[in-house]
Design an enzyme around this catalytic site. Structure first.
Site, PDB file in Angstrom:
ATOM      1  N   HIS A 100       1.026  -1.071   0.090  1.00 35.54           N
ATOM      2  CA  HIS A 100      -0.018   0.087   0.106  1.00 35.54           C
ATOM      3  C   HIS A 100       0.919   1.169   0.132  1.00 35.54           C
ATOM      4  CE1 HIS A 100      -2.726  -3.109   2.468  1.00 35.54           C
ATOM      5  NE2 HIS A 100      -3.436  -2.397   2.091  1.00 35.54           N
ATOM      6  N   ASP A 103       2.377   1.889   3.421  1.00 31.78           N
ATOM      7  CA  ASP A 103       3.064   0.969   4.184  1.00 31.78           C
ATOM      8  C   ASP A 103       4.786   1.457   3.781  1.00 31.78           C
ATOM      9  OD1 ASP A 103       0.806  -0.590   4.137  1.00 31.78           O
ATOM     10  OD2 ASP A 103       1.585  -1.748   2.409  1.00 31.78           O
TER      11      ASP A 103
END
Ligand code: XUL
Ligand code: CO
Length: 436
Positions: A100, A103
């Site tokens: 993501h 992240d």
């Protein structure tokens, strides 16, 4: 700098090995049904769990020991973490990873700052991809952690939140393309509702469809050729998510003219939270040509939430591989370990044990499924079970020439219908056990 000096490149040593840091079954070059294991599985490491998971739960803070993290959410720490991740993945020998946006890079104070942070980290991701040959299976946007998404993203009642989410997805699609990502995932984190009294469901669903169409249009505009994947999950964090299960997702894309652009990314623990088995979800997607990729993990029978454990159950992986082999693999999708080590497994080495176990479990499942398929133990039984449809009245039902009237005539004339055959479930379960 080496971050895992005690871990070598994980070798394949075969089923008799006692080496805890070796594969017993995952042999990347071994061929199963015409494909190497490497190409069949296309294993991926999930950046969020493996490099950002803290081990925190509602009852206590994180426990994970990650010596490379300096405790700040800085871009430089994020860039260093990329080096750690690529050393880990190189030693493991996985060909892919997934992330993501939030992240890999910290969220900034503004969208512009967040985008700059993402670009700064993406530069290092690209360098490391080129250095190691590890590729991006899919990218996605985190549209659920920041408080702005409290009511959802594309289904938020606040149009500015929709706009923010769209901007975020636009950017991640561009970064995913820059990194050669082969797919793009939509998981509707908070796209659902807690209370229907305050919710315009029809409007929210149409907004979600608009959002996906905009993504499809943007892919065309920038020349992104990756496969879009929709990931079903019935609940958590919302009480009811719109992407409930494979059937709900496929109905959604069919109803909103998205059928040609989107396949599914099926996750084990999401299937079980929806009251299905993983095999059911895989089969349901696959028979419609919509099984694009999987998030491999498992839940815990005694815990009712998304525990995202690594899959070690050979029955489960055999069932997955029966469906995956039947459709000749998942490419351009793959097997992404959307799984986390448990809170008590806090040492870095546990990350290796966890992935090795998951990969070996899938390799064993594939070998078992291939043997079952080679001997046609299920295929022959199933085809015989339906053989009344191969000719006569059954054929007329299947080819559309039978009507209620002709069937009534048929039964009235026949008087005694053909008796049923046993389903032999216990026998079949025994036979499956013979292959384990
Ligand atoms: C959450 C989940 C996500 C998606 C990507 O349960 O599975 O990590 O896979 O957003
Ligand atoms: Co997932």
């Amino acid at each position: 700098m080496e971050y895992f000096p005690e871990v070598p490149v994980i070798p394949y040593e075969g089923p008799k090995s006692k080496n805890k840091l070796a594969y017993k079954h995952y042999n990347p070059e071994e061929v199963i049904e015409g494909q190497t294991m490497k190409d069949l599985f296309r294993f991926a490491v999930a950046y969020w769990h493996t490099f950002r998971g803290t081990g925190g739960d509602p009852f206590g803070p994180g426990t994970m020991v990650r010596p490379w993290d300096d405790g700040t959410d800085s871009v430089s720490n994020a860039q260093k973490r990329v080096e750690v991740a690529f050393e880990f993945m190189s030693k493991l020998g996985v060909p892919y990873y997934c992330f993501h946006d939030r992240d890999v890079a910290p969220e900034g104070a503004t969208l512009a700052e967040s985008n700059e942070n993402l670009d700064a980290v993406a530069k290092v991701l690209k360098e490391q991809q080129e250095k190691t040959g590890i590729k991006l299976l899919w990218g996605t946007a985190n549209l659920f952690s920041h408080p702005r998404y409290m009511h959802g993203a594309a289904t938020s009642p606040n149009a500015d939140v929709f706009a923010y989410a769209a901007s975020q997805v636009k950017k991640v699609m561009e970064v995913t393309m820059e990194l050669g990502g082969e797919n793009y995932v939509f998981w509707g984190g908070r796209e659902g509702y807690q209370n229907l009294y305050n919710t315009d469901m029809q409007r929210e669903l149409s907004h979600l469809a608009r959002f996906m169409h905009m993504a499809v249009d943007h892919a065309k505009a920038i020349g992104f050729k990756g496969q879009f994947l929709f990931e079903p999950k019935p609940k958590e964090p919302t009480k009811h998510q719109y992407d409930f299960d494979a059937a709900a997702c496929l109905n959604f894309i069919r109803a909103h003219d998205l059928w040609d652009y989107i396949k599914l990314n099926i996750e084990t623990n999401h299937a079980t939270l929806a009251g299905h088995t993983m095999m059911h979800e895989l089969e349901y997607a696959s028979i419609q040509g919509k099984l694009g990729s999987i998030d491999a993990n498992t839940g815990d029978m005694l815990l009712g939430w998304d525990t995202d454990q690594f899959p070690t159950d050979i029955y489960l992986t055999t069932q997955c591989m029966l469906v995956i082999l039947d459709q000749k693999g998942l490419a351009p999708g793959g097997v992404n370990f959307d799984a986390k080590v448990r809170r008590e497994s806090f040492e870095p080495i546990d990350l290796f044990y966890a992935h090795i176990g998951g990969m070996d479990a899938f390799a064993r499942g594939a070998k078992i499924a291939a043997a079952i398929r080679k001997d046609r133990v299920l295929a022959d039984f199933v085809s015989q079970r339906y053989d009344s449809y191969n000719s006569g009245i059954g054929q007329q039902i299947e080819n559309g020439t039978a009507t209620f009237e002709t069937l009534e005539q048929y039964v009235l004339q026949k008087v005694e219908i053909t008796p049923n055959k046993s389903g032999r479930q216990e026998l079949i379960e025994n036979i499956i056990n013979d292959y384990l």
